[in-house]
Write a protein that holds these residues in place. Structure first.
Motif, PDB file in Angstrom:
ATOM      1  N   LYS A  60     -13.958  -1.639   3.847  1.00 29.19           N
ATOM      2  CA  LYS A  60     -12.967  -2.634   3.417  1.00 29.19           C
ATOM      3  C   LYS A  60     -11.632  -1.949   3.095  1.00 29.19           C
ATOM      4  CE  LYS A  60     -15.393  -5.070   0.338  1.00 29.19           C
ATOM      5  NZ  LYS A  60     -15.804  -6.177  -0.524  1.00 29.19           N
ATOM      6  N   THR A  61     -11.743  -0.745   2.574  1.00 32.20           N
ATOM      7  CA  THR A  61     -10.516   0.003   2.279  1.00 32.20           C
ATOM      8  C   THR A  61      -9.761   0.303   3.568  1.00 32.20           C
ATOM      9  OG1 THR A  61     -11.495   0.969   0.308  1.00 32.20           O
ATOM     10  CG2 THR A  61      -9.653   2.160   1.286  1.00 32.20           C
ATOM     11  N   TYR A 103     -14.303  -4.718  -8.393  1.00 29.59           N
ATOM     12  CA  TYR A 103     -15.139  -4.126  -7.341  1.00 29.59           C
ATOM     13  C   TYR A 103     -14.503  -2.838  -6.815  1.00 29.59           C
ATOM     14  CZ  TYR A 103     -17.260  -3.291  -2.832  1.00 29.59           C
ATOM     15  OH  TYR A 103     -17.873  -2.686  -1.763  1.00 29.59           O
ATOM     16  N   ASP A 104     -13.209  -2.913  -6.511  1.00 27.22           N
ATOM     17  CA  ASP A 104     -12.527  -1.721  -5.999  1.00 27.22           C
ATOM     18  C   ASP A 104     -12.576  -0.597  -7.035  1.00 27.22           C
ATOM     19  OD1 ASP A 104     -11.928  -3.029  -3.656  1.00 27.22           O
ATOM     20  OD2 ASP A 104      -9.931  -3.648  -4.285  1.00 27.22           O
ATOM     21  N   PRO A 128      -9.437 -10.045   1.095  1.00 23.70           N
ATOM     22  CA  PRO A 128      -8.408  -9.036   0.904  1.00 23.70           C
ATOM     23  C   PRO A 128      -7.175  -9.401   1.732  1.00 23.70           C
ATOM     24  CG  PRO A 128     -10.394  -8.096   1.941  1.00 23.70           C
ATOM     25  CD  PRO A 128     -10.641  -9.540   1.714  1.00 23.70           C
ATOM     26  N   HIS A 157      -7.006   2.434  -5.466  1.00 24.59           N
ATOM     27  CA  HIS A 157      -7.401   3.369  -4.397  1.00 24.59           C
ATOM     28  C   HIS A 157      -6.493   3.311  -3.188  1.00 24.59           C
ATOM     29  CE1 HIS A 157      -9.019  -0.476  -3.314  1.00 24.59           C
ATOM     30  NE2 HIS A 157      -9.405  -0.046  -2.143  1.00 24.59           N
ATOM     31  N   LEU A 158      -5.660   2.283  -3.096  1.00 19.66           N
ATOM     32  CA  LEU A 158      -4.714   2.197  -1.981  1.00 19.66           C
ATOM     33  C   LEU A 158      -3.279   2.435  -2.464  1.00 19.66           C
ATOM     34  CD1 LEU A 158      -6.284  -0.820  -0.068  1.00 19.66           C
ATOM     35  CD2 LEU A 158      -6.095   1.518   0.765  1.00 19.66           C
ATOM     36  N   VAL A 210      -0.672   4.917   0.042  1.00 19.81           N
ATOM     37  CA  VAL A 210      -1.869   5.768  -0.073  1.00 19.81           C
ATOM     38  C   VAL A 210      -1.550   7.112  -0.727  1.00 19.81           C
ATOM     39  CG1 VAL A 210      -3.657   6.963   1.267  1.00 19.81           C
ATOM     40  CG2 VAL A 210      -3.054   4.613   1.819  1.00 19.81           C
ATOM     41  N   GLN A 241      -8.114  -2.733   4.942  1.00 16.69           N
ATOM     42  CA  GLN A 241      -6.882  -3.147   4.253  1.00 16.69           C
ATOM     43  C   GLN A 241      -5.687  -2.289   4.672  1.00 16.69           C
ATOM     44  OE1 GLN A 241      -7.143  -4.587   0.057  1.00 16.69           O
ATOM     45  NE2 GLN A 241      -9.246  -3.924   0.262  1.00 16.69           N
ATOM     46  N   VAL A 242      -5.959  -1.027   4.969  1.00 13.90           N
ATOM     47  CA  VAL A 242      -4.869  -0.185   5.476  1.00 13.90           C
ATOM     48  C   VAL A 242      -4.434  -0.701   6.847  1.00 13.90           C
ATOM     49  CG1 VAL A 242      -4.246   2.134   6.247  1.00 13.90           C
ATOM     50  CG2 VAL A 242      -5.593   1.849   4.166  1.00 13.90           C
ATOM     51  N   ILE A 292       0.835  -1.207   0.000  1.00 12.68           N
ATOM     52  CA  ILE A 292       0.000   0.000   0.000  1.00 12.68           C
ATOM     53  C   ILE A 292       0.868   1.256   0.000  1.00 12.68           C
ATOM     54  CG2 ILE A 292      -1.493   1.334   1.548  1.00 12.68           C
ATOM     55  CD1 ILE A 292      -2.929  -1.249   2.234  1.00 12.68           C
ATOM     56  N   THR A 299      -7.577   8.789   4.635  1.00  9.22           N
ATOM     57  CA  THR A 299      -7.252   9.283   3.283  1.00  9.22           C
ATOM     58  C   THR A 299      -7.643   8.244   2.245  1.00  9.22           C
ATOM     59  OG1 THR A 299      -5.402  10.509   4.204  1.00  9.22           O
ATOM     60  CG2 THR A 299      -5.385  10.192   1.830  1.00  9.22           C
ATOM     61  N   ALA A 300      -7.323   6.999   2.546  1.00  8.06           N
ATOM     62  CA  ALA A 300      -7.619   5.933   1.586  1.00  8.06           C
ATOM     63  C   ALA A 300      -9.123   5.753   1.396  1.00  8.06           C
ATOM     64  CB  ALA A 300      -6.996   4.623   2.063  1.00  8.06           C
ATOM     65  N   ALA A 301      -9.864   5.819   2.470  1.00  5.50           N
ATOM     66  CA  ALA A 301     -11.301   5.515   2.377  1.00  5.50           C
ATOM     67  C   ALA A 301     -12.144   6.713   1.981  1.00  5.50           C
ATOM     68  CB  ALA A 301     -11.786   4.969   3.717  1.00  5.50           C
ATOM     69  N   SER A 318     -16.009   0.880  -7.166  1.00  6.59           N
ATOM     70  CA  SER A 318     -16.325   1.709  -6.003  1.00  6.59           C
ATOM     71  C   SER A 318     -15.719   3.099  -6.106  1.00  6.59           C
ATOM     72  CB  SER A 318     -15.823   1.032  -4.721  1.00  6.59           C
ATOM     73  OG  SER A 318     -16.426  -0.226  -4.577  1.00  6.59           O
ATOM     74  N   TYR A 319     -14.620   3.201  -6.830  1.00  5.61           N
ATOM     75  CA  TYR A 319     -13.953   4.508  -6.936  1.00  5.61           C
ATOM     76  C   TYR A 319     -13.882   4.947  -8.395  1.00  5.61           C
ATOM     77  CZ  TYR A 319     -12.724   3.567  -2.098  1.00  5.61           C
ATOM     78  OH  TYR A 319     -12.799   3.296  -0.736  1.00  5.61           O
ATOM     79  N   GLN A 370     -18.653  -3.046   2.708  1.00  7.36           N
ATOM     80  CA  GLN A 370     -18.798  -1.828   1.913  1.00  7.36           C
ATOM     81  C   GLN A 370     -17.407  -1.288   1.607  1.00  7.36           C
ATOM     82  OE1 GLN A 370     -21.512   1.147   3.332  1.00  7.36           O
ATOM     83  NE2 GLN A 370     -23.129  -0.319   3.749  1.00  7.36           N
ATOM     84  N   ALA A 371     -17.320  -0.622   0.463  1.00  2.00           N
ATOM     85  CA  ALA A 371     -16.007  -0.237  -0.056  1.00  2.00           C
ATOM     86  C   ALA A 371     -15.173   0.544   0.957  1.00  2.00           C
ATOM     87  CB  ALA A 371     -16.184   0.570  -1.332  1.00  2.00           C
ATOM     88  N   ALA A 372     -15.757   1.571   1.568  1.00  2.00           N
ATOM     89  CA  ALA A 372     -14.973   2.429   2.458  1.00  2.00           C
ATOM     90  C   ALA A 372     -14.426   1.639   3.640  1.00  2.00           C
ATOM     91  CB  ALA A 372     -15.832   3.589   2.948  1.00  2.00           C
ATOM     92  N   GLN A 386      -4.790  -3.690   7.980  1.00  2.00           N
ATOM     93  CA  GLN A 386      -4.128  -4.981   7.746  1.00  2.00           C
ATOM     94  C   GLN A 386      -2.658  -4.773   7.374  1.00  2.00           C
ATOM     95  OE1 GLN A 386      -5.330  -7.042   4.097  1.00  2.00           O
ATOM     96  NE2 GLN A 386      -5.632  -8.915   5.289  1.00  2.00           N
ATOM     97  N   ARG A 419      -2.220   7.114  -4.530  1.00  2.00           N
ATOM     98  CA  ARG A 419      -3.451   6.464  -5.006  1.00  2.00           C
ATOM     99  C   ARG A 419      -3.957   7.101  -6.303  1.00  2.00           C
ATOM    100  NH1 ARG A 419      -8.095   9.068  -2.070  1.00  2.00           N
ATOM    101  NH2 ARG A 419      -9.040   7.023  -1.797  1.00  2.00           N
TER     102      ARG A 419
END
Lengths: 284, 516
Positions: free
Chosen positions: B371-372, A238-239, A228, A67-68, A50, B375-376, A48, B310-312, A242-243, B367-369, B378, A53
């Motif tokens: 899960k985002t 999907y990601d 994930p 997005h990451l 960020v 992952q950060v 990652i 920031t990521a989400a 979403s963005y 939901q996307a936000a 994680q 991104r």
């Protein structure tokens, strides 16, 4: 006795057809991506960053970043690994199990055969994706569960074909002769029956590969496939979806590679079918 | 009779088509504008004010029921609703008189003071199956409702209750149900809402839509829309697309960036408010190795909150450092702002005897936000040796994952709760009594419990504020909470919709939705 054609002849026929050639090239490309991903990928697929991104494609990031801030190209490569592993594992499990169950059904007493057929029908009556979705919801999402569940939904495909092939073959003179000279049951199955029913099963397997790839991608897109941070093409889609307003590159590249993979395996499967069993060839 | 295509009919058809095109076909379809389609992020589950899951149900219940007094459009000012008069006589007494002739739907008769007593006192009653309302705190100060006449009564409180108007009487917990219906329906009361409000439930197709139709027996001002259709759409992006396609007319966006793109679209508008929902990672203090304070502190130090936000959310949300948002009484402005410290986190893990790290699980909404962010987290925790498995669950599964004994198996969970305009509503979820209900951290602290009771039972704002800050300090000491953000309240709507949203951003007044 073996009435199969040599593999080299089959591949030559696949290559001889334009569509088959395109399919074979795409299949080899996807398999190569999967095999050599760790060496080709310029970055760790899950790393990652960020701050970086939604970077557009550039020399540093061929397909941009997600997005990451992860390198999309690396994730697409590793996504091929997931697709191929799932597809080959599912097809192998369902091909082997379905074939053995189909042969057993063909030789079983009528009641047992009927039971097999009912079980096949019950499983086959559910759309694969819906059944997989329901089972993943119960068992939880993971790569192993996805493989096991999708494999189960494909067993009836192979079971029915194997049974039908054995029924057509079981009174063949060479089998009667083998039985007459005392060939054992397992030897009869593995040496004489399976090689002679393998053609249609291989065709079916090759035609099912793109279906399995799309089911895995679909489950991952819905969040019930691989977990994930693994990079399945479905999760990339999907990601990206979403963005989408921030960057369309992830959807474009993930969609493109998924389309090419399914197209490649479909064209290859059709060419293989025509080569192995010309009777099944579609009339243009 | 055979249809013939003459020159004249062709011209008529052409003129009609041209007219329709000139006026805009979608506008013709919507000419009447007698309905509004609203998206909620999950499906309705329980239509009982005392046992509702959250705001999704609350918004529907409040559209179908009346309260003694109700908030005015988008405001915390209130006015009598079912009550003709309602007055706080003292700290512990509220008197009311109902308007006569207010009828419950489905033939359950006229509203009387008996219904008020039934509706409010049931929050404190343990049900036959042992269940107690998780919103019991809203009416925690209630001693009894005394019936003084067919339409009149007195609400006796055990003690001063500063939040009672904002979180009970005027809010979802103050919705008035029919006693007769409650007795006749029994368990069915959770799915068959009998109210007297501006709407009644005309159709409920689980996971598809809930149709609210104007209640012809409602005695208050008629709602603008004949129908309010509530559609459950979990994904924010799907909702954004549905709004653009005019499949829905109003939604909240979980992704605030969506507001920027919707604002540029003709025929749509964006409404922004300060966020009040609070989002945090809860650590189950009963589950090893998270039962070790040093491990929790290590995880807290290992997470980069700013990076996750920031990521989400593209950095478009306010970072949270404690439970209460700045507009609420008891905001802890000196709350520590922790920066990520990998070395410090590793040191704490080593002190806890886990230098080699461990495996844990982070449960989030699918939901996307979220899960985002997961992952950060994680990725962050992997650097201190903690392997995090992300478990993303859909709403139905997610909201029960911390309940009862099942909750003992939870490791870490990314949680989002709605807030009301009173701090006691927010603090109530972390008392000992809420373990296995909404306190998924399973963290208990007797001092916190005492302070919660104190803050909920005094009108002294300074004392309340002090208690709230101390409670947040106790939470901070526990390291069971990694505060993330107060979210953002960004809404998208068709330009012709005038939504009615209470200041917390979560409670929507369907009965007061209008045309812009």
């Amino acid at each position: 006795m073996n009435i199969r054609r040599p593999a080299s002849s089959v591949f030559a026929q696949v290559w001889a057809r334009g569509a088959g050639r395109v399919g074979l090239v795409l299949v080899l490309l996807i398999v190569a991506m999967a095999l050599f991903a760790p060496w080709i990928a310029p970055y760790a697929p899950n790393k990652i960053n960020v701050a970086n991104r939604f970077a557009d494609p550039s020399g540093a990031f061929f397909m941009g970043t997600d997005h990451l801030g992860r390198d999309l190209f690396s994730r697409v490569l590793f996504g091929a690994q997931i697709a191929i592993v799932v597809a080959f594992a599912v097809i192998s499990i369902s091909l082997i199990s379905g074939t053995l169950l189909g042969i057993a059904a063909a030789y079983a007493p009528a009641r047992v055969e009927r039971f097999f057929l009912i079980v096949f029908d019950v499983i086959a009556s559910f759309p694969s994706l819906v059944l997989a979705l329901a089972m993943v919801a119960i068992l939880g999402p993971s790569l192993a569960n996805v493989i096991a569940i999708v494999a189960i939904t494909f067993i009836p495909h192979f079971g029915r074909v194997a049974r039908a092939q054995v029924l057509a073959l079981r009174n063949a003179p060479f089998l009667e002769a083998s039985r007459a000279i005392g060939v054992s049951g397992p030897r009869l199955v593995f040496v004489h029956i399976i090689p002679n029913i393998s053609g249609p099963l291989i065709v079916l397997a090759s035609m099912d590969v793109p279906v399995v790839i799309t089911i895995e991608a679909g489950l991952s897109f819905l969040g019930v496939g691989v977990r994930p941070p693994l990079a399945s093409w479905g999760t990339l889609l999907y990601d990206g979806y979403s963005y989408l307003t921030q960057s369309f590159w992830p959807v474009l590249f993930a969609g493109l590679v998924l389309s090419l993979a399914t197209l490649g395996f479909t064209l290859f499967g059709e060419a293989l079918r025509d080569a192995i069993d010309p009777k099944l060839r579609r009339i243009p | 009779m055979a249809a013939t295509l003459s020159r004249r009919s062709t011209l008529k058809l052409g003129a009609a088509a041209a007219g329709a095109a000139a006026l805009g076909f979608p506008n013709i379809v919507r000419a009447a504008r007698d309905r509004v389609v609203v998206r909620q992020d999950r499906d309705i589950q329980i239509l009982d004010p005392a046992f509702r899951i959250g705001a999704a149900e609350g918004n529907v219940i409040s559209a179908c029921c009346q309260r003694l007094a109700s908030f005015k459009t988008g405001s915390l000012h209130y006015a009598p609703d079912a009550a003709e008069t309602i007055k706080q006589v003292s700290d512990t007494l509220i008197e009311f008189t109902l308007k006569p002739g207010q009828m419950f739907s489905d033939g359950y008769g006229e509203m009387t003071a008996e219904d008020i007593k039934f509706s409010f006192e049931r929050f404190g009653i343990v049900q036959k199956d042992g269940k107690k309302s998780s919103y019991a705190s809203d009416w925690g100060a209630l001693k009894e409702v005394e019936i003084t006449g067919k339409y009149s009564g007195k609400i006796h409180l055990k003690n001063a209750a500063p939040a009672i108007w904002r979180t009970a009487i005027c809010d979802t917990s103050g919705n008035i149900l029919s006693k007769k219906a409650g007795e006749a329906l029994g368990e069915k009361i959770t799915s068959q809402l009998v109210g007297s409000g501006p709407y009644r439930i005309a159709k409920w197709e689980p996971n598809r839509q809930l149709v609210l139709a104007a209640n012809p027996d409602y005695k208050g001002p008629k709602p603008v829309f004949r129908e309010v259709i509530v559609r459950p759409i979990q994904e924010s992006k799907t909702a954004e697309i549905a709004l653009r396609a005019r499949e829905i007319d109003f939604t909240r966006f979980e992704d605030p960036v969506a507001g920027d793109t919707i604002a540029k679209e003709a025929g749509l508008k964006v409404v922004k408010m300060p966020g009040m929902r609070y989002l945090w990672i809860g650590l189950n203090v009963e589950k090893a190795p998270l039962d070790n304070l040093k491990v929790r502190q290590a995880i807290r130090l290992g997470v980069d909150v700013d990076e996750a936000l920031t990521a989400a959310f593209g950095g478009k949300v306010e970072r949270a450092n404690a439970m209460l948002q700045s507009s609420l009484l008891g905001y802890w402005k000196d709350a520590p702002v922790r920066k990520r410290d990998v070395a410090g986190a590793k040191k704490l893990l080593a002190e806890a005897g886990l230098a080699g790290g461990f495996k844990t699980r982070l449960t989030v909404l699918n939901q996307a936000a979220y899960k985002t962010m997961a992952q950060v987290v994680q990725s962050n925790l992997a650097e201190i040796g903690v392997t995090v498995e992300i478990e993303a669950l859909d709403g139905g599964s997610y909201w029960s994952v911390g309940k009862g004994d099942v909750g003992k198996n939870l490791d870490m969970s990314l949680q989002l709760f709605s807030a009301k305009m009173d701090p006691s509503f927010t603090s109530q979820w972390f008392v000992s009594e809420q373990v296995g209900v909404w306190n998924w951290q399973r963290w208990t602290n007797p001092e916190y419990d005492k302070l919660h009771v104190l803050a909920a039972s005094t009108n002294d704002e300074a004392e309340r504020g002090k208690a709230m800050i101390r409670m947040q300090q106790l939470m901070d000491d526990s390291a069971a909470f990694i505060w993330l953000t107060y979210d953002s309240a960004v809404f998208g709507a068709a330009a012709w919709v005038k939504p009615a949203i209470l200041p917390n951003g979560t409670d929507w007044q369907f009965g007061l939705f209008g045309e812009a």
